[in-house]
Design a protein around this motif. Structure first.
Motif, PDB file in Angstrom:
ATOM      1  N   VAL A   1      -9.301  -1.921  -6.809  1.00  0.00           N
ATOM      2  CA  VAL A   1      -8.343  -0.900  -7.222  1.00  0.00           C
ATOM      3  C   VAL A   1      -7.445  -0.558  -6.035  1.00  0.00           C
ATOM      4  O   VAL A   1      -7.932  -0.314  -4.934  1.00  0.00           O
ATOM      5  N   TYR A   2      -6.133  -0.520  -6.293  1.00  0.00           N
ATOM      6  CA  TYR A   2      -5.162  -0.225  -5.252  1.00  0.00           C
ATOM      7  C   TYR A   2      -4.094   0.720  -5.803  1.00  0.00           C
ATOM      8  O   TYR A   2      -3.913   0.825  -7.022  1.00  0.00           O
ATOM      9  N   LEU A   3      -3.388   1.383  -4.920  1.00  0.00           N
ATOM     10  CA  LEU A   3      -2.207   2.165  -5.285  1.00  0.00           C
ATOM     11  C   LEU A   3      -1.044   1.583  -4.489  1.00  0.00           C
ATOM     12  O   LEU A   3      -1.023   1.672  -3.261  1.00  0.00           O
TER      13      LEU A   3
ATOM     14  N   ASP B   1       0.822  -1.211   0.000  1.00  0.00           N
ATOM     15  CA  ASP B   1       0.000   0.000   0.000  1.00  0.00           C
ATOM     16  C   ASP B   1       0.858   1.264   0.000  1.00  0.00           C
ATOM     17  O   ASP B   1       1.764   1.415   0.820  1.00  0.00           O
ATOM     18  N   ALA B   2       0.544   2.193  -0.914  1.00  0.00           N
ATOM     19  CA  ALA B   2       1.266   3.463  -1.008  1.00  0.00           C
ATOM     20  C   ALA B   2       0.412   4.646  -0.561  1.00  0.00           C
ATOM     21  O   ALA B   2       0.833   5.794  -0.714  1.00  0.00           O
ATOM     22  N   THR B   3      -0.774   4.379  -0.014  1.00  0.00           N
ATOM     23  CA  THR B   3      -1.723   5.458   0.276  1.00  0.00           C
ATOM     24  C   THR B   3      -1.806   5.758   1.764  1.00  0.00           C
ATOM     25  O   THR B   3      -1.229   5.064   2.601  1.00  0.00           O
ATOM     26  N   HIS B   4      -2.557   6.805   2.070  1.00  0.00           N
ATOM     27  CA  HIS B   4      -2.933   7.131   3.442  1.00  0.00           C
ATOM     28  C   HIS B   4      -4.356   6.614   3.654  1.00  0.00           C
ATOM     29  O   HIS B   4      -5.328   7.310   3.371  1.00  0.00           O
ATOM     30  N   HIS B   5      -4.450   5.358   4.072  1.00  0.00           N
ATOM     31  CA  HIS B   5      -5.746   4.703   4.319  1.00  0.00           C
ATOM     32  C   HIS B   5      -6.631   4.698   3.070  1.00  0.00           C
ATOM     33  O   HIS B   5      -7.857   4.744   3.167  1.00  0.00           O
ATOM     34  N   GLY B   6      -6.015   4.679   1.895  1.00  0.00           N
ATOM     35  CA  GLY B   6      -6.762   4.570   0.652  1.00  0.00           C
ATOM     36  C   GLY B   6      -7.372   5.859   0.133  1.00  0.00           C
ATOM     37  O   GLY B   6      -8.054   5.858  -0.898  1.00  0.00           O
TER      38      GLY B   6
ATOM     39  N   PHE C   1       3.235   5.432 -12.321  1.00  0.00           N
ATOM     40  CA  PHE C   1       3.522   6.860 -12.198  1.00  0.00           C
ATOM     41  C   PHE C   1       4.871   7.011 -11.508  1.00  0.00           C
ATOM     42  O   PHE C   1       5.206   6.223 -10.615  1.00  0.00           O
ATOM     43  N   ASP C   2       5.645   8.026 -11.898  1.00  0.00           N
ATOM     44  CA  ASP C   2       6.985   8.191 -11.340  1.00  0.00           C
ATOM     45  C   ASP C   2       6.970   8.409  -9.835  1.00  0.00           C
ATOM     46  O   ASP C   2       7.862   7.934  -9.124  1.00  0.00           O
ATOM     47  N   THR C   3       5.987   9.146  -9.344  1.00  0.00           N
ATOM     48  CA  THR C   3       5.865   9.420  -7.912  1.00  0.00           C
ATOM     49  C   THR C   3       4.395   9.451  -7.541  1.00  0.00           C
ATOM     50  O   THR C   3       3.518   9.586  -8.416  1.00  0.00           O
ATOM     51  N   ILE C   4       4.104   9.364  -6.253  1.00  0.00           N
ATOM     52  CA  ILE C   4       2.709   9.484  -5.831  1.00  0.00           C
ATOM     53  C   ILE C   4       2.191  10.893  -6.110  1.00  0.00           C
ATOM     54  O   ILE C   4       1.004  11.087  -6.380  1.00  0.00           O
ATOM     55  N   GLY C   5       3.092  11.879  -6.102  1.00  0.00           N
ATOM     56  CA  GLY C   5       2.689  13.247  -6.462  1.00  0.00           C
ATOM     57  C   GLY C   5       2.197  13.346  -7.886  1.00  0.00           C
ATOM     58  O   GLY C   5       1.221  14.043  -8.172  1.00  0.00           O
ATOM     59  N   ASP C   6       2.858  12.622  -8.816  1.00  0.00           N
ATOM     60  CA  ASP C   6       2.411  12.604 -10.213  1.00  0.00           C
ATOM     61  C   ASP C   6       1.026  11.982 -10.324  1.00  0.00           C
ATOM     62  O   ASP C   6       0.182  12.442 -11.106  1.00  0.00           O
ATOM     63  N   TYR C   7       0.797  10.921  -9.552  1.00  0.00           N
ATOM     64  CA  TYR C   7      -0.535  10.298  -9.569  1.00  0.00           C
ATOM     65  C   TYR C   7      -1.584  11.266  -9.040  1.00  0.00           C
ATOM     66  O   TYR C   7      -2.652  11.423  -9.652  1.00  0.00           O
TER      67      TYR C   7
ATOM     68  N   PRO D   1     -10.060   1.195  -0.119  1.00  0.00           N
ATOM     69  CA  PRO D   1      -9.842  -0.254  -0.039  1.00  0.00           C
ATOM     70  C   PRO D   1      -9.242  -0.678   1.301  1.00  0.00           C
ATOM     71  O   PRO D   1      -8.521   0.084   1.954  1.00  0.00           O
ATOM     72  N   SER D   2      -9.533  -1.901   1.709  1.00  0.00           N
ATOM     73  CA  SER D   2      -8.931  -2.468   2.911  1.00  0.00           C
ATOM     74  C   SER D   2      -7.432  -2.660   2.700  1.00  0.00           C
ATOM     75  O   SER D   2      -6.970  -2.835   1.562  1.00  0.00           O
ATOM     76  N   PRO D   3      -6.631  -2.627   3.782  1.00  0.00           N
ATOM     77  CA  PRO D   3      -5.188  -2.864   3.641  1.00  0.00           C
ATOM     78  C   PRO D   3      -4.921  -4.198   2.943  1.00  0.00           C
ATOM     79  O   PRO D   3      -5.436  -5.233   3.353  1.00  0.00           O
TER      80      PRO D   3
END
Length: 293
Positions: free
Chosen positions: A279-281, A79-84, A244-250, A120-122
């Motif tokens: 769907v996940y990041l 997981d790359a998100t803050h709680h999705g 995406f190169d970074t989460i900022g780009d996404y 999404p769930s972890p």
């Protein structure tokens, strides 16, 4: 009774914009071999580190387990998100409410009702690539991996894929890269074979012809086998990773008007394939030693 809204063409072109088809687009590159995924809904307090530790003995250099498995690549998606929360704008456009509205405006069949989890769930995803069809020894090794993962997951399923297509190639993935990962459900309105053909021939072309509307730098489709003898669950039709190169780009592409409106176009086109996909990041981490890879 389903009501279709008679939207004028100028409105549909604004709601669902797309560039003209590019007659010179390169053909997707097909990679031989097999890919097996293990998708985990993690138990409370379990993390991707637990997944890595569970697999470490089986993937240790020189181990009998790794020799028997003989993979070309093993990746852990975490997981790359803050709680999705970063996924909410992408997922909202794929809820039944949104898709039903889009379908009625565009004059398409409305998909059956489903519910959607906006955040999404972890979860985690283990990807194992092989150069050739699986042997009985490799199947036994995969069973060992599944047994090691099972205590970490409230829901664990496996997917065997036998076709991998690179639509947008990124030969130099950054360490900061994130992967918008779509685990597609089985189609609701056509056979799996027809849905997969549409996915690679039509949907992939739509994405490639409109790259200027997104910040993506890579796009890969991996299709679930349609062979009946597979030893895996295969509850999903395939896995797509959009890089995406970074989460900022996404995040930034989700704020650009051109990207937001094109997301409507993609969501409408996806009705031809499937609905209610997961769907996940994710971040992606290689689990094989560099010398082994």
């Amino acid at each position: 009774m389903t009501v279709t809204i008679a939207a004028p063409s100028w409105l549909t072109s604004r709601l669902f914009p797309a560039a003209a088809p590019d007659p010179h687009r390169p053909k997707p590159r097909e990679i031989d071999g097999v890919t097996v995924y293990f998708r985990l809904r993690l138990e409370r307090r379990r993390t991707a580190d637990d997944v890595r530790q569970a697999l470490a003995p089986l993937l240790a250099p020189g181990s009998a387990a790794l020799a028997a498995l003989d993979p070309t690549e093993v990746h852990l998606y975490s997981d790359a998100t803050h709680h999705g929360l970063e996924l909410a704008p992408f997922i909202v456009g794929r809820t039944h409410t949104a898709l039903a509205l889009f379908a009625r405006i565009a004059g398409k069949p409305v998909p059956p009702r489903f519910s959607t989890q906006i955040a999404p769930s972890p979860s985690a995803l283990v990807e194992i690539q092989f150069a050739t069809p699986l042997t009985s020894t490799q199947h036994e090794s995969l069973d060992q991996i599944e047994a090691a993962l099972a205590p970490l997951a409230s829901d664990l399923s496996s997917i065997e894929c036998d076709r991998r297509y690179v639509i947008v190639d990124n030969p130099a993935t950054r360490g900061t890269a994130v992967f918008l990962t779509v685990i597609t459900r089985m189609p609701w309105n056509r056979t799996p074979e027809k849905a997969q053909r549409y996915w690679i021939n039509e949907h992939a072309s739509l994405v490639h012809d409109n790259l200027s509307r997104t910040n993506m730098v890579g796009y890969v489709q991996v299709h679930t086998t349609t062979q009946m003898h597979s030893a895996h669950d295969n509850d999903f039709a395939g896995v797509a990773t959009i890089e995406f190169d970074t989460i900022g780009d996404y995040v930034r592409q989700g704020l650009q008007p051109a990207s937001v409106s094109f997301n409507n176009t993609l969501a409408l086109d996806e009705i031809n394939l499937t609905v209610d996909s997961e769907v996940y990041l994710f971040h992606r981490t290689p689990l094989l030693p560099a010398a082994t890879r």
